[in-house]
Design an enzyme around this catalytic site. Structure first.
Site, PDB file in Angstrom:
ATOM      1  CG  ASP A 269      54.147  15.409  50.338  1.00  0.00           C
ATOM      2  OD1 ASP A 269      54.588  16.079  51.383  1.00  0.00           O
ATOM      3  OD2 ASP A 269      54.423  14.586  49.606  1.00  0.00           O
TER       4      ASP A 269
ATOM      5  CE  LYS B  10      57.291  14.094  51.506  1.00  0.00           C
ATOM      6  NZ  LYS B  10      57.249  13.285  50.363  1.00  0.00           N
TER       7      LYS B  10
ATOM      8  CB  CYS C 125      54.296  11.227  48.825  1.00  0.00           C
ATOM      9  SG  CYS C 125      55.182  12.168  47.515  1.00  0.00           S
TER      10      CYS C 125
END
Length: 180
Positions: free
Chosen positions: A14, A76, A109
């Site tokens: 990310d 995601k 994350c």
């Protein structure tokens, strides 16, 4: 446990347009992630890249995506990358055991991915100088949790030289240039 090339994959978590600008130490984060990506490519280590809710958080920053030939990311919505069947299938197909993690955010994350990877039988390895969060205290808390959970942490330079293995390795000079 030694980290060896033949059983290792990288997972870039990310590093996106709307997240990256607010990260603590973003210049160092970018420099270290760049070194890691370049080094893993020299060593022939496969990479997977995720993007959390791209519509809201943007694409992977071009400084990272442009380093990867044929760049493709996995969309995601779960915080953990392991919530994506595409990521889990990719790791399974790569026959990876050691998963090198870099990206953001350390305490959300990256942490949840590391925990789920470990629970799934993988060896998550957090590249600690290639992860960040908005708040430095969150980074510290994530590192404390990694330690508590028995998740290995390393640095970009350390893991690249560990994967290289020897100054006699054909990749040694290129790796040396990257880390300096």
């Amino acid at each position: 446990m030694r980290i060896r090339k033949d059983r290792t994959a990288g997972l870039i978590v990310d590093i996106q347009e709307r997240l990256f600008p607010v990260m603590s130490g973003k210049e160092e984060l970018l420099a270290n992630c760049t070194k890691l990506v370049k080094g893993l490519q020299i060593l022939g280590i496969p990479l997977l890249v995720t993007q959390q809710y791209t519509k809201g958080l943007g694409e992977t920053i071009p400084e990272i995506s442009s380093l990867i030939p044929g760049f493709r990311s996995v969309e995601k919505r779960d915080f953990s990358c392991c919530g994506s069947s595409e990521v889990m299938t990719g790791l399974f197909e790569l026959k990876a055991e050691n998963i090198l993690l870099c990206g953001i955010e350390s305490h959300v994350c990256v942490l949840q991915t590391a925990l789920d990877l470990k629970e799934s039988g993988y060896n998550p390895v957090v590249v600690a100088d290639a992860v960040s969060s908005r708040n430095p205290a969150s980074i510290d808390l994530a590192k404390e949790r990694f330690r508590y959970e028995g998740i290995m942490m390393t640095s970009v330079e350390s893991v690249l030289f560990e994967l290289t293995g020897s100054s006699a390795a054909p990749e040694f000079r290129e790796i040396s240039r990257i880390v300096k």
